[in-house]
Design an enzyme around this catalytic site. Structure first.
Site, PDB file in Angstrom:
ATOM      1  N   GLY A 130     -58.471   4.998 -39.487  1.00  5.46           N
ATOM      2  CA  GLY A 130     -57.557   4.086 -40.155  1.00  5.46           C
ATOM      3  C   GLY A 130     -58.095   2.681 -40.361  1.00  5.46           C
ATOM      4  N   LYS A 151     -48.960  15.091 -33.281  1.00  9.75           N
ATOM      5  CA  LYS A 151     -48.386  13.788 -32.961  1.00  9.75           C
ATOM      6  C   LYS A 151     -46.859  13.821 -33.159  1.00  9.75           C
ATOM      7  CE  LYS A 151     -52.778  11.610 -33.940  1.00  9.75           C
ATOM      8  NZ  LYS A 151     -53.504  10.436 -34.474  1.00  9.75           N
ATOM      9  N   SER A 171     -61.070  11.612 -37.264  1.00 12.86           N
ATOM     10  CA  SER A 171     -60.676  11.966 -38.634  1.00 12.86           C
ATOM     11  C   SER A 171     -61.414  13.186 -39.164  1.00 12.86           C
ATOM     12  CB  SER A 171     -60.886  10.767 -39.578  1.00 12.86           C
ATOM     13  OG  SER A 171     -60.066   9.682 -39.201  1.00 12.86           O
ATOM     14  N   GLU A 204     -53.716   6.513 -28.517  1.00 11.94           N
ATOM     15  CA  GLU A 204     -52.384   5.981 -28.803  1.00 11.94           C
ATOM     16  C   GLU A 204     -51.569   5.809 -27.522  1.00 11.94           C
ATOM     17  OE1 GLU A 204     -52.653   8.205 -33.085  1.00 11.94           O
ATOM     18  OE2 GLU A 204     -51.268   8.979 -31.573  1.00 11.94           O
ATOM     19  N   HIS A 227     -54.898  10.041 -24.712  1.00 10.33           N
ATOM     20  CA  HIS A 227     -55.115   9.781 -26.134  1.00 10.33           C
ATOM     21  C   HIS A 227     -55.075   8.276 -26.382  1.00 10.33           C
ATOM     22  CE1 HIS A 227     -54.465   9.751 -30.481  1.00 10.33           C
ATOM     23  NE2 HIS A 227     -54.943  10.980 -30.487  1.00 10.33           N
ATOM     24  N   ASN A 260     -53.517  18.190 -33.220  1.00  8.23           N
ATOM     25  CA  ASN A 260     -52.585  17.243 -32.596  1.00  8.23           C
ATOM     26  C   ASN A 260     -51.589  16.796 -33.657  1.00  8.23           C
ATOM     27  OD1 ASN A 260     -51.240  15.335 -31.111  1.00  8.23           O
ATOM     28  ND2 ASN A 260     -52.902  13.851 -31.106  1.00  8.23           N
ATOM     29  N   GLU A 270     -62.876  10.062 -29.167  1.00  8.30           N
ATOM     30  CA  GLU A 270     -62.217   9.451 -30.321  1.00  8.30           C
ATOM     31  C   GLU A 270     -62.903   8.124 -30.679  1.00  8.30           C
ATOM     32  OE1 GLU A 270     -57.634   9.715 -30.169  1.00  8.30           O
ATOM     33  OE2 GLU A 270     -58.278   9.198 -28.145  1.00  8.30           O
TER      34      GLU A 270
END
Length: 254
Positions: free
Chosen positions: A177, A11, A216, A101, A99, A9, A171
């Site tokens: 992060g 992004k 990650s 995000e 996703h 991905n 996810e």
């Protein structure tokens, strides 16, 4: 064996020149996939057709180009959106839906995602459906109920044949992060739980659904994570932007 998938991905990253260079480097890897292995590149929308053109020139049949999103309607006055029909018409085969995000920044709900799944499937696209919990939910210990709700609300209207065309990506948002790290044991635990949720509704069909890990993944941990029995590959973010890193991830597939 279930399909084992390394999905990149990208992004909202890379210029066209950088994207072409990265794709050339990965497609040039001397790697012969097993029959159950696939590689997917989810590239920014402006690069979909150039990526498809490059891929077709290689003759590789187990490498696919994915959109990072698609709209919930077939067509109409939706400025700035891209339909599943448009993606199908240029040869895109996969689409990422839900996703974290998209859910967080653009307010996508389970109901909207159910509509997106329907229209993607109706146009022959393979949805990579994302689910996962944020840090507050993980710390409260209610992650299982949280992801079960996402699955039930967006997928449970599908019949068995439709579900078999869906790839799920888990996810652990809390481990992306935040400085916290998800272990391979935690990945396996959640993947096994997701499969059990599917099994309650769809029975043995659950054993045929590929569930990717999206927390990650990188070259250093891919082999350990992918070795888990219910982990069928990864949805890879930052590491997929580095050819050598993504090559190692591809080679780590079961």
């Amino acid at each position: 064996m279930r399909k084992q998938i390394a999905a990149a991905n990208w992004k909202m990253n890379l210029t066209l020149g950088q994207a072409e260079k990265l794709l050339d480097e990965v497609l040039a890897i001397d790697w012969t996939p097993k029959a159950h292995q696939e590689v997917v590149f989810a590239v920014p929308a402006p690069y979909l057709y150039p990526a498809l053109t490059k891929l077709r020139a290689t003759g590789r049949t187990q490498v696919h180009i994915s959109s990072q999103n698609a709209y919930s309607e077939k067509s109409g006055a939706y400025t700035g959106e891209t339909s599943a029909e448009m993606l199908q018409s240029i040869g895109v085969t996969h689409v990422i839906l839900g996703h974290s995000e998209r859910r967080e920044y653009f307010g996508e709900t389970d109901h909207v995602l159910a509509k997106k799944l329907d229209i993607a499937l109706a146009h022959g696209l393979t949805p990579i459906f994302c689910c996962g919990e944020p840090l507050t939910v993980r710390e409260a210990g209610t992650q299982n109920a949280f992801v079960a709700k996402q699955i039930e609300h967006s997928l449970f209207h599908l019949d068995d044949a439709q579900l078999r065309k869906v790839v799920i990506a888990y996810e652990p948002i809390w481990a992306i992060g935040t400085g916290k790290t998800a272990t391979s044991a935690q990945a396996q635990e959640m993947h096994a739980f997701l499969r059990s949720v599917l099994a309650k509704k769809y029975g043995a069909t659950a054993d045929h659904i590929s569930i990717l890990y999206g927390g990650s993944v990188k070259a250093a941990n891919a082999a350990e994570i992918f070795a888990c029995p219910d982990v069928d590959g990864g949805l890879v973010g930052g590491a997929s932007l580095i050819a050598k890193e993504f090559e190692a991830i591809i080679r780590a597939l079961k």
